[in-house]
Structure formats: structure tokens, C-alpha cells
Design a protein around this motif. Sequence first.
Motif, PDB file in Angstrom:
ATOM      1  N   LYS A  56     -19.732 -49.340  55.727  1.00  0.00           N
ATOM      2  CA  LYS A  56     -20.030 -48.903  54.364  1.00  0.00           C
ATOM      3  C   LYS A  56     -21.533 -48.870  54.146  1.00  0.00           C
ATOM      4  CE  LYS A  56     -17.170 -49.429  51.124  1.00  0.00           C
ATOM      5  NZ  LYS A  56     -16.219 -49.904  50.090  1.00  0.00           N
ATOM      6  N   ASP A  57     -22.250 -49.833  54.713  1.00  0.00           N
ATOM      7  CA  ASP A  57     -23.712 -49.834  54.714  1.00  0.00           C
ATOM      8  C   ASP A  57     -24.162 -49.509  56.122  1.00  0.00           C
ATOM      9  OD1 ASP A  57     -26.409 -50.228  54.578  1.00  0.00           O
ATOM     10  OD2 ASP A  57     -26.319 -52.306  53.879  1.00  0.00           O
ATOM     11  N   SER A  58     -24.516 -48.254  56.359  1.00  0.00           N
ATOM     12  CA  SER A  58     -24.826 -47.802  57.718  1.00  0.00           C
ATOM     13  C   SER A  58     -26.079 -48.451  58.292  1.00  0.00           C
ATOM     14  CB  SER A  58     -24.989 -46.274  57.731  1.00  0.00           C
ATOM     15  OG  SER A  58     -26.042 -45.890  56.863  1.00  0.00           O
ATOM     16  N   ASP A 124     -15.728 -48.354  55.790  1.00  0.00           N
ATOM     17  CA  ASP A 124     -15.443 -47.214  54.918  1.00  0.00           C
ATOM     18  C   ASP A 124     -14.661 -46.183  55.729  1.00  0.00           C
ATOM     19  OD1 ASP A 124     -15.513 -45.910  52.541  1.00  0.00           O
ATOM     20  OD2 ASP A 124     -17.697 -45.720  52.444  1.00  0.00           O
ATOM     21  N   SER A 164     -16.950 -43.450  50.351  1.00  0.00           N
ATOM     22  CA  SER A 164     -17.823 -43.854  49.240  1.00  0.00           C
ATOM     23  C   SER A 164     -18.949 -42.846  49.026  1.00  0.00           C
ATOM     24  CB  SER A 164     -18.410 -45.244  49.497  1.00  0.00           C
ATOM     25  OG  SER A 164     -19.164 -45.269  50.701  1.00  0.00           O
ATOM     26  N   LEU A 165     -19.452 -42.243  50.111  1.00  0.00           N
ATOM     27  CA  LEU A 165     -20.511 -41.241  49.970  1.00  0.00           C
ATOM     28  C   LEU A 165     -19.956 -39.953  49.366  1.00  0.00           C
ATOM     29  CD1 LEU A 165     -22.717 -41.590  53.188  1.00  0.00           C
ATOM     30  CD2 LEU A 165     -23.152 -42.441  50.890  1.00  0.00           C
ATOM     31  N   SER A 168     -19.648 -40.012  45.735  1.00  0.00           N
ATOM     32  CA  SER A 168     -20.903 -39.985  44.972  1.00  0.00           C
ATOM     33  C   SER A 168     -21.530 -38.593  44.921  1.00  0.00           C
ATOM     34  CB  SER A 168     -21.904 -40.976  45.577  1.00  0.00           C
ATOM     35  OG  SER A 168     -22.343 -40.538  46.863  1.00  0.00           O
ATOM     36  N   ASP A 195     -26.534 -36.409  44.745  1.00  0.00           N
ATOM     37  CA  ASP A 195     -25.781 -37.302  43.862  1.00  0.00           C
ATOM     38  C   ASP A 195     -26.092 -36.971  42.416  1.00  0.00           C
ATOM     39  OD1 ASP A 195     -28.285 -38.377  43.303  1.00  0.00           O
ATOM     40  OD2 ASP A 195     -27.982 -40.159  44.539  1.00  0.00           O
ATOM     41  N   ILE A 201     -28.075 -37.000  49.629  1.00  0.00           N
ATOM     42  CA  ILE A 201     -27.131 -37.945  50.220  1.00  0.00           C
ATOM     43  C   ILE A 201     -27.155 -37.758  51.726  1.00  0.00           C
ATOM     44  CG2 ILE A 201     -24.701 -38.593  50.418  1.00  0.00           C
ATOM     45  CD1 ILE A 201     -24.322 -37.762  47.539  1.00  0.00           C
ATOM     46  N   LYS A 202     -27.497 -38.819  52.448  1.00  0.00           N
ATOM     47  CA  LYS A 202     -27.541 -38.776  53.901  1.00  0.00           C
ATOM     48  C   LYS A 202     -26.286 -39.445  54.461  1.00  0.00           C
ATOM     49  CE  LYS A 202     -32.603 -38.894  53.991  1.00  0.00           C
ATOM     50  NZ  LYS A 202     -33.800 -39.619  54.482  1.00  0.00           N
ATOM     51  N   GLY A 203     -26.020 -39.190  55.732  1.00  0.00           N
ATOM     52  CA  GLY A 203     -24.876 -39.823  56.368  1.00  0.00           C
ATOM     53  C   GLY A 203     -23.597 -39.029  56.272  1.00  0.00           C
ATOM     54  N   VAL A 204     -23.705 -37.732  55.890  1.00  0.00           N
ATOM     55  CA  VAL A 204     -22.525 -36.867  55.857  1.00  0.00           C
ATOM     56  C   VAL A 204     -22.833 -35.616  56.679  1.00  0.00           C
ATOM     57  CG1 VAL A 204     -21.754 -37.695  53.606  1.00  0.00           C
ATOM     58  CG2 VAL A 204     -23.268 -35.705  53.726  1.00  0.00           C
TER      59      VAL A 204
END
Length: 304
Positions: A56-58, A124, A164-165, A168, A195, A201-204
Motif C-alpha cells: 500500500k505504501d510503495s 493493496d 487505493s490509488l 483517488s 487526484d 498520481i504515480k504507481g499506476v
Amino acid sequence: MRDFLSNEIALKVISVIVALVMWMYVMNEKNPQVTYVVRDVPVKLVNMNEDRFTLKDSSQEFFINVKVRGRRSIVVDLKPEDIDARANMLGRMEGKNLIPIRVSVPNNVELVDFSPREISIDLDKVVEEQFPVAVDLVGTPVKGYAAATPVVKPEAVVIRGPRSLLNSIKKVVCRVDISDKSTAITSNLPLRVLDDKGQNIKGVSIEPKMVEVTVPIVPVKRVSVKPDLRGNPADGFTIKDITCNPRFVEVTADKEVLETLESISTEPLSVQNSNRSIVRQLKLILPDNVKLLREDENTVTVTV
């Protein structure tokens, strides 16, 4: 002769024993067994099913402190990366997971203890969702022109990443500069995932990463709206005021058509024998070859 050889062998054995004792003495005095703590040993997450789950927290990392015992010359040179600490992610589920840690130390070193012995990992779920593509227009076209509704191909993209990302995400957008333009713009553009604060938003991941955007730049004119009232109110009543919302709309057509166009009418509204106020949603009646700049503004509210 035999006694001589026997004595010589005995002396050699005694010499070896004495040397060994002396070596053990020196080792214990000069290089004794000591207990040592190696701090901040990184914990590796193994067997993570990255197609289904992610942290969840990369940016989160996990560390432990490891107590070992061994010869001082060996243990004092140990580095955190010399120790193997692992957390097995096989079979873990979305949410918080309490996972035990397994530790291996180098040869000639004894593992005494380590802390913590387990870590809490918040997982996540990786999901996919389709989002429409919005277009942000920047700048102003040449005077007398405006940007009509952009056309995007494809109209939507698939976003993949932690749940979760994705929850948002406010919008997926590309940006087109229309400054001083008087003709249509067509470009292949990258996308930004934002967002509700307008932050990236990063990580997608995005599929496709680029879209084709066409922004029509058309002649435009602001004209008034005139309600088409039919009939007369009831005896003793009169029309005191007519309110139209909006009072003006923007239309597009050939320049020659726009030059002579000052207003457009609504569909007819009957006030025949009316003795009270009337509020109606009326469609706009557009002349041939004239279009609204914003096609969703094809009705107005008329109050009589």
C-alpha cells in the motif's frame, strides 16, 4: 634406534599440542569470541504475487537488528547486506499481514537473536478500471474563433494499479495549447493521471499511454436568445417581464452566415389565456448550417 625414533615422535606430538594450545590462547586473548549486533539489516519480501498485490505504501522498507556471535575479527566486519533476512509473501491477502522473518548468517558466525521477529505489511490489491479521457485547453484562439468540443481516440483508457490509488483518481487528462490558433489541431498526446488536488498520481500504468486528440477551431459569434411567444394572456393580464437563461449563446457557422446573424429563437411557447407565471425549458431553433458551440446548451429556461 627404536627408542630414539619413539622419543622423536613423542616430541613432535608434544610440540603440536603445545602449538595448538598456544594458538588457542592467542586466539582467545587476541581474537576472542564476542557478541555483536548488526543493525538495519534489510528484509527481503520474497514470493510476492505482483500481479495481484502490491505494498500500500510503495516506498516502505523493512529492517531488523541481528545479534550474532563469533570471532571478533569476523563479526566486527559484518555488514547488513552480509545477512539474509526474508519475509515469505506466499499466500498473503489484501490488508494487514503479520509475517515472520527468517534469518541466515554467514559461515563461522552463530545467530543469537534478531528483532523484530515479524513485520506488519499492508497489501493493496492490484485492479484495473476504465477512465474517460478529459482534454484541458490552454490559451485562446485568434479573435473570432473558439475551440469546439475535442474528439479523443480512444475516448477511454485502462488504468492498472493499487486499488487505493485508483480510488483517488479524479481524472485522466491531456493538455492541448490552442493559443492563437484558427484551424483544427490534431496531436498524439501523453496522459496525466490526477487526484482531486490536481497532483500527478504515480504507481499506476495506463493503456494506451497516448491518445489522438483533435480540437476543432471554428468561427464563433455570441448571439442573443429570443423566446418565441404565441397568443395573448387571459383578459386583465399582461406580460410584465420575459427572462431567458441564458440570455446569450455562442454559435458557429461560416463567417458569411455569422456576419448577418444577431439572434436565435426558441421553440414556440403559448401564453394564450394564461393567468399566471410560466417557466419552461425550451429548445433552441437553429438556422440552417448553424451549430451551437457547446451542443449540450441546446435548451434555455424562459420565465414569463
